[in-house]
Design a protein around this motif. Structure first.
Motif, PDB file in Angstrom:
ATOM      1  N   HIS A 297       0.811  -1.217   0.000  1.00  0.00           N
ATOM      2  CA  HIS A 297       0.000   0.000   0.000  1.00  0.00           C
ATOM      3  C   HIS A 297       0.847   1.271   0.000  1.00  0.00           C
ATOM      4  O   HIS A 297       0.303   2.374  -0.156  1.00  0.00           O
ATOM      5  CB  HIS A 297      -0.922   0.016   1.216  1.00  0.00           C
ATOM      6  N   PHE A 298       2.159   1.128   0.151  1.00  0.00           N
ATOM      7  CA  PHE A 298       3.046   2.279   0.273  1.00  0.00           C
ATOM      8  C   PHE A 298       4.456   1.748   0.034  1.00  0.00           C
ATOM      9  O   PHE A 298       4.750   0.589   0.311  1.00  0.00           O
ATOM     10  CB  PHE A 298       2.909   2.881   1.678  1.00  0.00           C
ATOM     11  N   ALA A 299       5.329   2.598  -0.512  1.00  0.00           N
ATOM     12  CA  ALA A 299       6.707   2.165  -0.784  1.00  0.00           C
ATOM     13  C   ALA A 299       7.709   3.221  -0.332  1.00  0.00           C
ATOM     14  O   ALA A 299       7.507   4.416  -0.575  1.00  0.00           O
ATOM     15  CB  ALA A 299       6.891   1.866  -2.275  1.00  0.00           C
ATOM     16  N   HIS A 300       8.746   2.754   0.337  1.00  0.00           N
ATOM     17  CA  HIS A 300       9.928   3.561   0.633  1.00  0.00           C
ATOM     18  C   HIS A 300      11.032   3.070  -0.292  1.00  0.00           C
ATOM     19  O   HIS A 300      11.445   1.907  -0.197  1.00  0.00           O
ATOM     20  CB  HIS A 300      10.390   3.361   2.082  1.00  0.00           C
ATOM     21  N   LEU A 301      11.485   3.922  -1.175  1.00  0.00           N
ATOM     22  CA  LEU A 301      12.504   3.505  -2.135  1.00  0.00           C
ATOM     23  C   LEU A 301      13.846   4.118  -1.748  1.00  0.00           C
ATOM     24  O   LEU A 301      14.023   5.331  -1.784  1.00  0.00           O
ATOM     25  CB  LEU A 301      12.097   3.903  -3.545  1.00  0.00           C
ATOM     26  N   ARG A 302      14.764   3.272  -1.355  1.00  0.00           N
ATOM     27  CA  ARG A 302      16.147   3.654  -1.046  1.00  0.00           C
ATOM     28  C   ARG A 302      17.014   2.413  -1.199  1.00  0.00           C
ATOM     29  O   ARG A 302      16.505   1.317  -1.426  1.00  0.00           O
ATOM     30  CB  ARG A 302      16.275   4.248   0.353  1.00  0.00           C
ATOM     31  N   ASN A 303      18.319   2.589  -1.042  1.00  0.00           N
ATOM     32  CA  ASN A 303      19.235   1.494  -1.279  1.00  0.00           C
ATOM     33  C   ASN A 303      20.317   1.464  -0.214  1.00  0.00           C
ATOM     34  O   ASN A 303      20.651   2.500   0.374  1.00  0.00           O
ATOM     35  CB  ASN A 303      19.888   1.634  -2.664  1.00  0.00           C
ATOM     36  N   ALA A 315      23.227   3.840   0.455  1.00  0.00           N
ATOM     37  CA  ALA A 315      23.809   4.124  -0.856  1.00  0.00           C
ATOM     38  C   ALA A 315      22.929   5.138  -1.582  1.00  0.00           C
ATOM     39  O   ALA A 315      21.824   5.461  -1.143  1.00  0.00           O
ATOM     40  CB  ALA A 315      23.916   2.837  -1.671  1.00  0.00           C
ATOM     41  N   ALA A 316      23.430   5.654  -2.701  1.00  0.00           N
ATOM     42  CA  ALA A 316      22.568   6.461  -3.569  1.00  0.00           C
ATOM     43  C   ALA A 316      21.396   5.589  -4.016  1.00  0.00           C
ATOM     44  O   ALA A 316      21.485   4.361  -4.061  1.00  0.00           O
ATOM     45  CB  ALA A 316      23.353   6.975  -4.770  1.00  0.00           C
ATOM     46  N   HIS A 317      20.281   6.215  -4.371  1.00  0.00           N
ATOM     47  CA  HIS A 317      19.049   5.470  -4.589  1.00  0.00           C
ATOM     48  C   HIS A 317      19.157   4.423  -5.702  1.00  0.00           C
ATOM     49  O   HIS A 317      18.502   3.373  -5.628  1.00  0.00           O
ATOM     50  CB  HIS A 317      17.891   6.437  -4.881  1.00  0.00           C
ATOM     51  N   LEU A 318      19.966   4.677  -6.711  1.00  0.00           N
ATOM     52  CA  LEU A 318      20.089   3.714  -7.806  1.00  0.00           C
ATOM     53  C   LEU A 318      21.350   2.872  -7.701  1.00  0.00           C
ATOM     54  O   LEU A 318      21.642   2.073  -8.588  1.00  0.00           O
ATOM     55  CB  LEU A 318      20.059   4.439  -9.163  1.00  0.00           C
ATOM     56  N   ASP A 319      22.095   3.060  -6.624  1.00  0.00           N
ATOM     57  CA  ASP A 319      23.271   2.225  -6.376  1.00  0.00           C
ATOM     58  C   ASP A 319      22.917   1.193  -5.298  1.00  0.00           C
ATOM     59  O   ASP A 319      21.757   0.889  -5.096  1.00  0.00           O
ATOM     60  CB  ASP A 319      24.454   3.090  -5.950  1.00  0.00           C
TER      61      ASP A 319
END
Length: 394
Positions: A297-303, A315-319
């Motif tokens: 129902h919800f997403a936290h996008l990080r790496n 890390a950076a979001h796409l790393d």
């Protein structure tokens, strides 16, 4: 996917006008000033909602993060009927104000935990870091928690002892402050003695007891959420491992499956946090997203970038170690499926989680992990991936 931004209301050094310039339109907010266990009044909710929407910036309060759970519920003690009643009343007041998505966690005592808030990043800036040796030094040598040694490998214990012996009182205090920094708003922060006392209240409470208390919580609130048309979504443990000897029970695919099975209604769902889940080497985050996609129902996008000893760094979001493109493809595929089946909540709100402090972020004094420039960079990168995946999936 709806671009969102975590905003701490009166506690935030970032203004709504600045948030609007990031391009996000959904606000993720909570009444952090209300003590845990007390009712969020209709007046307070409506005032915050109208503050956000009334700014004329095209913003709306879309997700609550978090409606916190009192420690007595996690321990299964005290006047639980009152606490559950207050919680359900807060839910009703939120629904009456048109706010239907609630992110929450069931981490005992501490929220997200890091040992360093300003780890240097290659090419400049700083990030959040969890050092296994530093956590071991804290538990074994500063907190002197009985049995802590058995939670760490000999190599980590050796590194912890070396750090502790070489550290100053200032470095030790900084470590304590870092560990306490994941608790926003109206919360208890502990010194060493206070933390020892707080841990005593969890003596005799193991994984089975925490699970039983969590199952009761779900039984108390999910039927109400279903009646109100709300979406409840649990945030995974961060880090996904036991901390301070306290069991953490939302750390793996197996844990999530158990939670979803307790209350099979759609209202009982998941906050897909790619960073929290990604810090567990056993977790395949895109695969977890695919398995539980209907309940996201919800997403936290990080790496995060993991290390062999159990340490990790933002890390950076796409790393980092999670394939963010593959993960976003899963979420976009789920949105498409929802639209085709007529689900009203087809758009999954997401926010760029935990950014690096970049440029002049260090001068703002924002909440750790929530700088302006660092998250703006992350949002821009994620936006590009989302647009590309959407175009290719047409």
């Amino acid at each position: 996917m709806k671009e969102s931004w975590r905003w701490y209301g009166p506690f935030d050094r970032i203004t709504l006008a600045e948030v609007a310039q990031t391009g996000a339109s959904g606000i993720v907010n909570a009444l952090h000033e209300v003590p845990y266990g007390e009712v969020w009044t209709s007046e307070a909710i409506v005032n915050r909602r109208d503050e956000i929407a009334g700014a004329g910036l095209g913003l709306s309060w879309d997700v609550v993060e978090s409606l916190p759970i009192h420690e007595n519920i996690k321990r299964g003690e005290g006047d639980l009927d009152r606490l559950f009643g207050n919680y359900r009343q807060s839910m009703k007041n939120l629904a009456d104000a048109g706010i239907f998505t609630i992110c929450y966690n069931f981490m005992p005592l501490l929220d997200w935990t890091r040992t360093q808030l300003d780890a240097p990043v290659k090419r400049g800036g700083t990030s959040l870091r969890f050092s296994q040796p530093h956590m071991a030094a804290f538990e074994i040598h500063m907190l002197e928690r009985e049995g802590a040694e058995s939670d760490y490998s000999p190599e980590v214990r050796e590194a912890a002892k070396a750090w502790f012996d070489a550290s100053s009182e200032g470095l030790r205090q900084n470590l304590l402050n870092s560990i306490m920094s994941g608790l926003p708003g109206a919360f208890d922060r502990y010194d060493i003695n206070g933390l020892r006392e707080a841990l005593k209240r969890y003596q005799g409470i193991g994984r089975d007891e925490i699970r039983a208390n969590y199952a009761r919580f779900l039984a108390e609130v999910i039927p109400t959420a279903q009646e109100l048309g709300m979406r409840f979504c649990v945030h995974p443990d961060d880090p996904p491992r036991d901390i301070l000897g306290l069991p953490r029970i939302v750390s793996s695919e197996e844990d999530i499956a158990w939670i979803m099975d307790q209350q099979p209604e759609l209202a009982n769902g998941l906050t897909l946090c790619s960073g929290s889940l990604g810090a567990n080497p056993a977790n395949n985050v895109p695969a977890i997203a695919k398995r539980f996609a209907e309940r996201v129902h919800f997403a936290h996008l990080r790496n995060v970038a993991k290390e062999k000893d159990g340490s990790f760094e933002e890390a950076a979001h796409l790393d980092g170690d999670t394939d963010m493109v593959a993960l976003i493809a899963v979420l976009i595929g789920e949105e498409k499926r929802r639209r085709e089946t007529g689900r009203a909540d087809s758009d999954i709100p997401f926010r760029p989680d935990h950014g690096h402090e970049l440029l002049d972020d260090d001068k703002r004094g924002t909440h750790p992990g929530y700088p302006l420039v660092g998250r703006l960079r992350g949002l821009a990168e994620l936006r590009g991936v989302i647009r590309a995946v959407e175009r290719l999936s047409v």
